[in-house]
Design a protein around this motif. Structure first.
Motif, mmCIF file in Angstrom:
data_model
loop_
_atom_site.group_PDB
_atom_site.id
_atom_site.type_symbol
_atom_site.label_atom_id
_atom_site.label_comp_id
_atom_site.label_asym_id
_atom_site.label_seq_id
_atom_site.Cartn_x
_atom_site.Cartn_y
_atom_site.Cartn_z
ATOM 1 N N GLN A 27 1.039 -1.475 0.327
ATOM 2 C CA GLN A 27 -0.115 -0.231 -0.385
ATOM 3 C C GLN A 27 0.908 0.898 0.007
ATOM 4 N N ILE A 28 1.098 1.991 -0.962
ATOM 5 C CA ILE A 28 1.465 3.341 -1.045
ATOM 6 C C ILE A 28 0.622 4.799 -0.984
ATOM 7 N N GLY A 29 0.423 5.662 -0.242
ATOM 8 C CA GLY A 29 0.320 6.545 1.027
ATOM 9 C C GLY A 29 0.328 7.784 -0.943
ATOM 10 N N ALA A 30 -1.200 8.083 -0.024
ATOM 11 C CA ALA A 30 -1.278 9.770 -1.856
ATOM 12 C C ALA A 30 -0.266 10.280 -0.385
ATOM 13 N N GLY A 31 0.140 11.279 -2.272
ATOM 14 C CA GLY A 31 1.518 11.634 -2.367
ATOM 15 C C GLY A 31 2.805 11.483 -2.373
ATOM 16 N N THR A 32 3.068 10.072 -2.438
ATOM 17 C CA THR A 32 4.199 9.545 -1.804
ATOM 18 C C THR A 32 5.118 9.724 -3.061
ATOM 19 N N ARG A 33 6.504 9.565 -3.459
ATOM 20 C CA ARG A 33 7.157 9.410 -4.710
ATOM 21 C C ARG A 33 8.216 8.255 -4.197
ATOM 22 N N ILE A 58 12.414 -2.600 0.157
ATOM 23 C CA ILE A 58 11.334 -3.086 1.433
ATOM 24 C C ILE A 58 10.874 -3.953 1.500
ATOM 25 N N CYS A 59 11.374 -4.895 2.097
ATOM 26 C CA CYS A 59 10.759 -6.384 2.182
ATOM 27 C C CYS A 59 9.666 -6.599 3.046
ATOM 28 N N SER A 60 9.203 -7.570 3.157
ATOM 29 C CA SER A 60 8.127 -7.748 3.835
ATOM 30 C C SER A 60 7.802 -7.195 5.949
ATOM 31 N N GLY A 61 6.334 -6.370 6.011
ATOM 32 C CA GLY A 61 6.337 -6.746 7.654
ATOM 33 C C GLY A 61 7.270 -5.079 7.886
ATOM 34 N N VAL A 62 7.207 -4.598 6.734
ATOM 35 C CA VAL A 62 7.997 -3.247 7.154
ATOM 36 C C VAL A 62 6.457 -1.951 7.320
ATOM 37 N N THR A 63 6.677 -1.499 7.896
ATOM 38 C CA THR A 63 6.032 -0.322 8.060
ATOM 39 C C THR A 63 6.554 1.062 7.504
ATOM 40 N N ILE A 64 5.964 2.547 7.155
ATOM 41 C CA ILE A 64 6.774 3.243 6.711
ATOM 42 C C ILE A 64 5.677 4.180 7.267
ATOM 43 N N ALA A 65 5.161 4.943 7.882
ATOM 44 C CA ALA A 65 4.616 6.218 8.524
ATOM 45 C C ALA A 65 4.277 7.398 7.398
ATOM 46 N N ASP A 66 3.994 8.510 7.117
ATOM 47 C CA ASP A 66 3.717 9.151 6.829
ATOM 48 C C ASP A 66 5.588 10.182 7.148
ATOM 49 N N GLU A 67 5.702 10.832 5.451
ATOM 50 C CA GLU A 67 6.953 12.272 5.654
ATOM 51 C C GLU A 67 8.045 11.112 5.948
ATOM 52 N N GLU A 105 8.760 5.908 11.872
ATOM 53 C CA GLU A 105 7.685 6.527 12.632
ATOM 54 C C GLU A 105 7.490 7.519 11.668
ATOM 55 N N ARG A 106 7.008 8.900 11.646
ATOM 56 C CA ARG A 106 6.642 9.870 11.318
ATOM 57 C C ARG A 106 7.163 10.848 11.090
ATOM 58 N N GLY A 107 8.266 11.137 9.935
ATOM 59 C CA GLY A 107 9.165 12.304 9.882
ATOM 60 C C GLY A 107 10.843 11.651 9.947
ATOM 61 N N ALA A 108 10.640 10.447 9.755
ATOM 62 C CA ALA A 108 11.827 9.432 10.169
ATOM 63 C C ALA A 108 12.729 9.737 9.189
ATOM 64 N N SER A 109 13.742 9.774 8.729
ATOM 65 C CA SER A 109 15.405 10.040 7.418
ATOM 66 C C SER A 109 16.085 8.413 7.600
ATOM 67 N N ILE A 110 16.330 8.253 6.754
ATOM 68 C CA ILE A 110 17.003 7.397 6.669
ATOM 69 C C ILE A 110 17.943 7.723 5.229
#
Length: 163
Positions: A27-33, A58-67, A105-110
């Motif tokens: 699932q890919i959220g709105a505005g994601t590039r 990005i493998c199965s089991g990963v959840t990436i929040a907004d921003e 979580e939200r707003g993190a950068s990797i």
């Protein structure tokens, strides 16, 4: 087809080169590039207004929040003890291992070429430096770097004037 029919993409999500990615069951959220040469596996959830740079996995089991920002060549893992075969020599199947979750979580950068081991939470607005190997949870607002990644600073800014 590189983007399978079971991918759920909200309006405004962009895959820059659909023929040069491998997306399925996610699932890919709105505005994601999403950049080129990215693989996003099944059961991944990516929030809104994220940037997923080229060559990331990005493998199965990963959840990436907004921003959230995911730099070039970032690798997520979901198995602490990967193996092709069981002790008796038979090929492992999905029943032979447990997919461990990861949360960003939200707003993190990797940063580019970081590796995130499974069963990890990267806290909100944290920063993982380029090339870091994250082996334990990253607190909110922490800056981590190194192999293994260690806290080296904070993303919180002082409210006072600059020195």
């Amino acid at each position: 087809m590189p983007i399978k029919a079971d991918v759920v993409m909200e309006a405004g999500a962009v895959v820059y080169h659909p023929d040069l990615v491998n997306l399925y069951g996610c699932q890919i959220g709105a505005g994601t590039r999403i950049g080129t040469f990215v693989e996003i596996q099944s059961d991944v959830v990516i929030g809104r207004n994220c940037k997923i740079q080229s060559h990331s996995f990005i493998c199965s089991g990963v959840t990436i929040a907004d921003e959230v920002f995911v730099g070039h060549g970032v690798m997520f893992t979901n198995d602490r003890f990967p193996a092709a075969a069981n002790p008796d020599g038979t090929l492992q199947t999905a029943a032979d291992w447990t997919c461990l979750p990861t949360l960003v979580e939200r707003g993190a950068s990797i940063g580019s070429h970081a590796t995130i081991l499974p069963d990890i939470t990267v806290g909100h607005h944290a920063l993982v430096a380029a090339g870091a190997v994250v082996t334990q949870n990253v607190p909110p607002h922490a800056i981590v770097a190194g192999v293994p990644a260690r806290i080296i600073g904070s993303t919180l800014r002082s409210s006072g004037p600059a020195p």
